[in-house]
Design a protein around this motif. Structure first.
Motif, PDB file in Angstrom:
ATOM      1  N   GLY A 121      94.387 -55.570 -59.968  1.00 24.51           N
ATOM      2  CA  GLY A 121      93.143 -55.681 -60.254  1.00 24.51           C
ATOM      3  C   GLY A 121      91.921 -55.934 -59.994  1.00 24.51           C
ATOM      4  O   GLY A 121      90.568 -55.817 -59.941  1.00 24.51           O
ATOM      5  N   THR A 174      89.396 -57.205 -56.584  1.00 23.70           N
ATOM      6  CA  THR A 174      88.567 -56.350 -56.189  1.00 23.70           C
ATOM      7  C   THR A 174      88.437 -57.105 -54.465  1.00 23.70           C
ATOM      8  O   THR A 174      88.294 -58.463 -55.164  1.00 23.70           O
ATOM      9  CB  THR A 174      87.331 -55.961 -55.988  1.00 23.70           C
ATOM     10  N   TYR A 205      86.800 -57.612 -50.775  1.00 20.19           N
ATOM     11  CA  TYR A 205      85.917 -56.095 -49.878  1.00 20.19           C
ATOM     12  C   TYR A 205      86.039 -57.012 -48.965  1.00 20.19           C
ATOM     13  O   TYR A 205      85.292 -58.125 -49.283  1.00 20.19           O
ATOM     14  CB  TYR A 205      85.274 -55.788 -51.194  1.00 20.19           C
ATOM     15  N   SER A 228      89.514 -53.016 -51.415  1.00 19.85           N
ATOM     16  CA  SER A 228      91.144 -53.001 -51.768  1.00 19.85           C
ATOM     17  C   SER A 228      91.473 -53.494 -53.237  1.00 19.85           C
ATOM     18  O   SER A 228      91.291 -54.810 -53.493  1.00 19.85           O
ATOM     19  CB  SER A 228      92.310 -53.362 -50.857  1.00 19.85           C
ATOM     20  N   VAL A 229      92.671 -53.034 -54.284  1.00 19.52           N
ATOM     21  CA  VAL A 229      92.601 -53.217 -55.460  1.00 19.52           C
ATOM     22  C   VAL A 229      93.939 -54.044 -55.824  1.00 19.52           C
ATOM     23  O   VAL A 229      94.877 -53.258 -55.539  1.00 19.52           O
ATOM     24  CB  VAL A 229      92.500 -52.453 -56.596  1.00 19.52           C
ATOM     25  N   THR A 230      93.861 -55.082 -55.931  1.00 17.95           N
ATOM     26  CA  THR A 230      95.365 -55.817 -56.017  1.00 17.95           C
ATOM     27  C   THR A 230      96.403 -54.861 -56.918  1.00 17.95           C
ATOM     28  O   THR A 230      96.013 -54.555 -58.123  1.00 17.95           O
ATOM     29  CB  THR A 230      95.655 -57.454 -56.578  1.00 17.95           C
ATOM     30  N   PHE A 285      97.157 -56.717 -52.007  1.00 13.59           N
ATOM     31  CA  PHE A 285      96.734 -56.568 -51.489  1.00 13.59           C
ATOM     32  C   PHE A 285      97.132 -55.700 -49.606  1.00 13.59           C
ATOM     33  O   PHE A 285      97.469 -57.037 -49.000  1.00 13.59           O
ATOM     34  CB  PHE A 285      95.536 -57.177 -52.018  1.00 13.59           C
ATOM     35  N   ASP A 342      97.513 -48.152 -58.824  1.00 12.62           N
ATOM     36  CA  ASP A 342      96.028 -48.203 -58.992  1.00 12.62           C
ATOM     37  C   ASP A 342      95.272 -47.335 -60.544  1.00 12.62           C
ATOM     38  O   ASP A 342      94.208 -47.202 -60.580  1.00 12.62           O
ATOM     39  CB  ASP A 342      95.075 -47.872 -57.876  1.00 12.62           C
ATOM     40  N   LYS A 349      90.873 -46.622 -60.206  1.00 14.54           N
ATOM     41  CA  LYS A 349      89.667 -46.736 -59.584  1.00 14.54           C
ATOM     42  C   LYS A 349      88.839 -46.101 -59.418  1.00 14.54           C
ATOM     43  O   LYS A 349      87.373 -46.336 -59.573  1.00 14.54           O
ATOM     44  CB  LYS A 349      90.352 -46.875 -58.590  1.00 14.54           C
TER      45      LYS A 349
END
Length: 823
Positions: free
Chosen positions: A38, A40, A42, A50-52, A58, A320, A360
């Motif tokens: 989770g 971030t 950016y 994107s979120v891991t 990611f 996610d 998300k």
């Protein structure tokens, strides 16, 4: 043929796109190599992120060739910024390790907007007790760490009892700030008081505590009007392993804790925790006065203990999103300070069951809380009851048995009346909460929408509430928050909440903020409103046989005077602040605020004037004698709304890094108020005079602390000196104040080191103390820590109806087994 051509064109365009664009892929972990789920990643100038996933991986795709500034952030960790070059038709690898934040400005928090946010972007003053702070504090009671935070009034009532207040209006029944744990209220159902030691979570499972100063009612609803304290526990995917801890200290303190967290597979993870703690409070008696004669508290039990356990199951239906189920339990025996003397808490248990969905853009949460005690009692009232029987010839056994429910009132030689003066508190209250929230962003525009529902189901079994058949009260809140962020660093926030309460109808809670990034800091201007809805105890209380009554319906006196029912208390707060870096080593976080409070809820006030024949005759539309059989209405304590008061102050926090391992912290807070003594609307006890003691500010003007932190290699330590200016404290029957003439008639109504009403006044609270802690990590698994509160044994009293706080020593041995390292 046309379809074939279309497919060929589409395929060709995809090939061309793949050749003219590139991507960034990688894995984000912590310093031990554990994947951060989770986190971030950016790219700000593209507003693309994107979120891991479960493995920390990611991917950012379809990026034009060029160089980008990429930020990587995760709650509780420092933000990492990297310049990454993207080449057409290829994949650029970005693997990064995040460290727990050493720099205050890099930290990411969750509470302010209910979404991850860099602390410098938050339009509020925020204190963070980090995972490292908790890990390096060798005591089971992490409430002590609140003493090291700016803008916080920390009090201690004994070995176990610690509490905090924010920006004034403290009392022995303090509900002026809202406390939550993992998105659920940590407050008792009928009283609205913070759970404190009743919490179902243990120290080793706490990831961080975020303390927000000022109103936060827009997202969190009523009673977050002076501040918010949010406790966040650990996710097992980032904290896999087993922790054993044992601790001991003076005052017979012993504690044992166990926490285990494990990842089963890419879908499931779980954790559970257990704690057993016990000890003995300081040898102190809060004398009970019957007339001018002092008696010891009956059957005072200074031993305390708590047992708590809980478990969580985490399920990831997709990369996610996550579903979390939690159950927790605590059982407690201790002494509790109230504004009517101390309570003997006996087997008071709290249970919580929660189900939460997080993704998300969507959040849903529902939980159920239930409270139970059968044998808790008010020591002061029980002692008075007991004395009334003993002094009139009853046997010891009968006096003890009847002291829980009755008081003897002599009417002549050998004759008398039995009055219902219940000292016993029973509780079988329950609460149901539900919340749903949606958040998203489009370019520079960020949106949060949500709704909350709460149903309180209070049941004291008729012991301390007017609750025959139970009391059910519900409230619903709908909120939104809009943010607009410009490349110039100028951000705008507008929020609003509409709350509908079963008794108080609709209230609107707005919030407005403007922030501007300036060099290495952020300047902010905010306005926020908060409301305090009276607790069920304020509305429906029935204590000691009707001597204390809630004011949910209003009262009528013999002469026809109407006493209005309680209304909602409001606060409007204006604040400016700056958080930033003044030099490479010096960080500052400062604010100044001005609050306007209206319809303040008074302390307990006697509304009868029996000396002049003015009794309480009705409660609402009913005769008082019908509601409280046997009551004459000659003495009725209740709560009122009164007047307005303006409060103001500022907080200053400085952190100076001599090196990566050595840091100094300076905190200073100033607080004051403006009370119009010529405005009779501020006459809290209706005696025709406005006195300072009627407005329970109960907060010092000046607070100052200086701390040093050292952490290098296997050794860590901290030492804190804390000065609290001496100040007066009035709360119900409790008085802690200097000798003074309140009304200017030449007679001292308050006398220090003497009996004042039904209590003994030991004088003002406050003083100077030094706390210290240190520890040594023998290896990655084993550590030993030492904590000393009041290092030099200064004679200081921090709370009413409480002892002088003597030196407390805590020694803790901890053993960690990190599963991830063994994989």
């Amino acid at each position: 043929m046309k379809k074939l051509c279309s497919l060929f064109i589409l395929f060709s365009s995809l090939v061309v796109s793949a050749q003219t664009t590139g991507s960034i892929q990688g894995k984000i972990t912590d310093t031990s190599g554990l994947p951060l789920v989770g986190a971030t990643v950016y790219i700000q100038n593209l507003d693309q992120g994107s979120v891991t996933d479960y493995d920390g991986n990611f991917s950012l795709d379809n990026l034009e060739e060029g160089t980008y500034n990429v930020s990587v952030s995760f709650i509780g960790y420092g933000t990492l910024n990297k310049s990454v070059s993207v080449t057409s038709g290829s994949v650029t690898q970005l693997n990064a390790q995040l460290s727990e934040s050493n720099s205050i400005l890099d930290e990411v928090i969750l509470t302010a907007s209910k979404t991850p946010q860099k602390i410098t972007d938050v339009p509020a003053t925020v204190n963070v007790i980090s995972a490292r702070d908790i890990e390096e504090f060798p005591s089971f009671n992490i409430g002590e760490l609140a003493a090291r935070q700016k803008g916080v009034d920390f009090v201690r009532s004994g070995v176990l009892g610690t509490g905090i207040n924010i920006r004034g209006f403290n009392s022995a029944f303090n509900s002026k700030n809202l406390q939550v744990t993992d998105d659920r209220l940590s407050t008792l159902i009928a009283t609205g008081l913070p759970m404190g030691s009743f919490s179902t979570v243990t120290k080793d499972d706490i990831s961080r505590v975020e303390i927000l100063l000022g109103p936060n009612g827009t997202l969190y609803g009523p009673n977050a009007h002076n501040g918010l304290v949010s406790t966040i526990t650990k996710n097992p995917r980032q904290s896999e392993g087993t922790t054993f801890a044992i601790g001991a200290g003076n005052q017979n303190v012993l504690t044992a804790r166990l926490r285990h967290a494990q990842v089963i597979n890419d879908k499931f993870a779980y954790k559970f925790h257990f704690e057993r703690s016990q000890g003995t409070e300081f040898n102190y008696t809060d004398s009970v006065y019957v007339g001018t004669t002092a008696y010891k508290e009956l059957d005072l039990d200074r031993d305390f203990d708590s047992q708590k356990y809980g478990a969580s199951l985490y399920f990831k239906p997709s990369d996610d999103s996550e579903i979390i189920g939690y159950y927790g339990h605590s059982n407690n025996n201790n002494l509790g300070v109230t504004n009517a003397g101390r309570n003997q808490i006996k087997d008071w248990s709290i249970d919580v069951a929660q189900l939460k969905f997080v993704s998300k853009n969507f959040f849903a949460n529902t939980y159920y809380t239930w409270s139970k005690t059968e044998d808790t009692y008010a020591i002061n009232q029980r002692t008075q009851n007991y004395v009334s029987f003993i002094n009139n010839g009853f046997s010891e056994a009968e006096a003890r048995e009847r002291s829980f429910t009755e008081q003897w009132f002599p009417t002549g030689p050998g004759t008398g009346l039995v009055l219902p003066r219940g000292a016993l508190f029973k509780d079988a209250s329950k609460r149901f909460n539900a919340e749903a929230q949606y958040n998203n962003n489009w370019s520079r525009f960020y949106l949060t929408l949500g709704a909350q529902y709460q149903l309180d189901m209070a049941d004291s079994k008729g012991t301390y509430l007017l609750d025959e058949g139970g009391i059910d009260l519900d409230q619903t809140g709908v909120y939104t928050q809009l943010e607009y962020k410009l490349d110039s660093g100028l951000n705008f926030l507008l929020g609003g909440r509409i709350d509908n309460h079963e008794l108080y109808g609709t209230n609107f809670i707005p919030k407005v903020a403007v922030t501007k990034k300036i060099n290495k800091g952020t300047f902010r201007i905010t306005y926020g409103k908060g409301i305090a809805v009276p607790s069920i105890l304020n509305l429906k209380g029935n204590l000691f046989g009707g001597l204390v009554l809630g004011n949910g319906e209003g009262f009528t006196l013999t002469d026809g005077t109407k006493i209005a029912k309680l209304d909602v208390e409001t606060i409007n707060s204006y604040e400016i602040g700056f958080k930033g870096q003044l030099s490479d080593k010096l960080f500052i976080d400062t604010n100044a605020y001005y609050n306007q409070s209206d319809n303040f809820i008074s302390p307990l006030v006697n509304i009868a004037d029996a000396a002049n024949g003015n009794f309480v005759t009705q409660i609402g539309d009913q005769a008082l004698a019908d509601v409280i059989p046997g009551s004459t209405g000659a003495f009725v304590l209740t709560y009122l709304n009164f007047g307005s008061v303006d409060t103001y102050g500022f907080d200053l926090g400085l952190n100076y890094y001599f090196s990566d391992s050595f840091r100094a912290t300076v905190n200073y807070s100033y607080f004051d108020r403006d009370l119009d003594k010529n405005d009779l609307a501020n006459d809290g006890n209706l005696d025709g005079q406005v006195l300072e003691s009627e407005l329970p500010i109960n907060t010092p003007n000046h607070k100052f602390s200086l701390g040093f932190h050292y952490n290098k290699g296997k050794f860590y330590s901290a030492i804190y000196g804390r000065y609290v200016q001496k100040y007066d404290f009035f709360s119900g029957i409790n008085v802690a104040a200097k000798t003074q003439d309140l009304d200017g008639d030449g007679v001292n109504e308050i006398v220090e080191n003497a009996q004042n009403g039904r209590t003994w006044n030991y004088g003002q609270l406050g003083g100077f103390t030094v706390d210290a802690n240190a520890g040594y990590n023998f290896n990655d698994n084993l550590s030993l820590g030492l904590s000393i509160t009041n290092l030099f044994n200064a004679e200081i009293r921090e709370f009413v109806a409480s002892p002088v706080i003597e030196t407390l020593i805590s020694l803790e041995l901890k053993y960690n087994i990190n599963f991830f390292e063994n994989k």
